[in-house]
Design a protein around this motif. Sequence first.
Motif, mmCIF file in Angstrom:
data_model
loop_
_atom_site.group_PDB
_atom_site.id
_atom_site.type_symbol
_atom_site.label_atom_id
_atom_site.label_comp_id
_atom_site.label_asym_id
_atom_site.label_seq_id
_atom_site.Cartn_x
_atom_site.Cartn_y
_atom_site.Cartn_z
ATOM 1 N N PRO A 27 14.097 -45.470 -48.278
ATOM 2 C CA PRO A 27 14.663 -46.054 -49.509
ATOM 3 C C PRO A 27 15.004 -45.027 -50.591
ATOM 4 C CG PRO A 27 12.824 -47.376 -48.748
ATOM 5 C CD PRO A 27 12.842 -46.132 -47.896
ATOM 6 N N ASP A 28 14.323 -43.873 -50.578
ATOM 7 C CA ASP A 28 14.591 -42.828 -51.573
ATOM 8 C C ASP A 28 15.693 -41.868 -51.134
ATOM 9 O OD1 ASP A 28 12.621 -43.822 -53.295
ATOM 10 O OD2 ASP A 28 11.057 -42.629 -52.308
ATOM 11 N N GLY A 29 16.243 -42.077 -49.936
ATOM 12 C CA GLY A 29 17.289 -41.199 -49.434
ATOM 13 C C GLY A 29 16.763 -40.008 -48.652
ATOM 14 N N ASP A 30 15.445 -39.925 -48.433
ATOM 15 C CA ASP A 30 14.873 -38.831 -47.656
ATOM 16 C C ASP A 30 15.152 -39.062 -46.177
ATOM 17 O OD1 ASP A 30 13.815 -37.571 -49.906
ATOM 18 O OD2 ASP A 30 11.919 -38.668 -49.758
ATOM 19 N N LYS A 31 15.583 -38.009 -45.499
ATOM 20 C CA LYS A 31 15.883 -38.130 -44.070
ATOM 21 C C LYS A 31 14.590 -38.245 -43.269
ATOM 22 C CE LYS A 31 18.219 -36.066 -40.137
ATOM 23 N NZ LYS A 31 18.970 -34.934 -39.616
ATOM 24 N N ILE A 32 14.529 -39.301 -42.445
ATOM 25 C CA ILE A 32 13.397 -39.485 -41.536
ATOM 26 C C ILE A 32 13.685 -38.743 -40.237
ATOM 27 C CG2 ILE A 32 12.067 -41.162 -40.201
ATOM 28 C CD1 ILE A 32 12.758 -43.219 -42.442
ATOM 29 N N GLY A 33 14.893 -38.895 -39.730
ATOM 30 C CA GLY A 33 15.301 -38.272 -38.476
ATOM 31 C C GLY A 33 16.633 -38.830 -38.034
ATOM 32 N N ASP A 34 16.918 -38.728 -36.741
ATOM 33 C CA ASP A 34 18.183 -39.198 -36.191
ATOM 34 C C ASP A 34 17.959 -40.414 -35.301
ATOM 35 O OD1 ASP A 34 19.732 -37.110 -37.360
ATOM 36 O OD2 ASP A 34 18.972 -35.751 -35.825
ATOM 37 N N LEU A 35 18.862 -41.389 -35.418
ATOM 38 C CA LEU A 35 18.752 -42.611 -34.621
ATOM 39 C C LEU A 35 18.947 -42.281 -33.147
ATOM 40 C CD1 LEU A 35 20.131 -46.042 -35.600
ATOM 41 C CD2 LEU A 35 20.257 -45.288 -33.247
ATOM 42 N N GLU A 36 17.993 -42.719 -32.331
ATOM 43 C CA GLU A 36 18.054 -42.442 -30.898
ATOM 44 C C GLU A 36 18.419 -43.684 -30.089
ATOM 45 O OE1 GLU A 36 17.842 -40.280 -27.373
ATOM 46 O OE2 GLU A 36 17.812 -39.520 -29.409
ATOM 47 N N ALA A 37 17.734 -44.811 -30.350
ATOM 48 C CA ALA A 37 17.976 -46.008 -29.545
ATOM 49 C C ALA A 37 17.692 -47.257 -30.359
ATOM 50 C CB ALA A 37 17.096 -45.999 -28.285
ATOM 51 N N VAL A 38 18.260 -48.373 -29.903
ATOM 52 C CA VAL A 38 18.071 -49.677 -30.523
ATOM 53 C C VAL A 38 17.220 -50.530 -29.595
ATOM 54 C CG1 VAL A 38 19.215 -51.766 -31.359
ATOM 55 C CG2 VAL A 38 20.314 -49.523 -31.659
ATOM 56 N N TYR A 39 16.234 -51.204 -30.165
ATOM 57 C CA TYR A 39 15.394 -52.140 -29.419
ATOM 58 C C TYR A 39 15.611 -53.525 -30.003
ATOM 59 C CZ TYR A 39 12.899 -48.405 -27.048
ATOM 60 O OH TYR A 39 12.584 -47.339 -26.235
#
Length: 127
Positions: A27-39
């Motif tokens: 929510p603060d715009g900090d990068k968590i990582g890269d999207l890998e897959a959808v469940y």
Amino acid sequence: MFAAGNCSGMFPAENLRDWRGHKVIDPDGDKIGDLEAVYVDTATDEPSFITVRVGFIGRHRLVFVPLAGATVKPDAVRVRYPKQQASEAPAIELDGELPAGEEPKVFAHYGLPYVPGTGGERRLGRR
């Protein structure tokens, strides 16, 4: 559950898969990582969680992050959970699979209710 920008309504799983490799931010715009897959939730077939690639070179893993309340920005998927909480979520190896017995821990990490299918089926299916 998943809104595209300011649009209302669901974001189809097939469109969300197009975001694979894009950054996931909190929510603060900090990068968590890269999207890998959808469940998807196997009961509704709606997108429910994503796996996000986190870590450093040689030590990457995939953490599970709920899609409820997520939105699409021009260059990222914004989830409603803070980076630290997502980073501490249950994880799998890059080539791993979530064991059925671990599913309740993923939901519990985010304070979400976990109810298996009526026949004990898994709740999360990778699409």
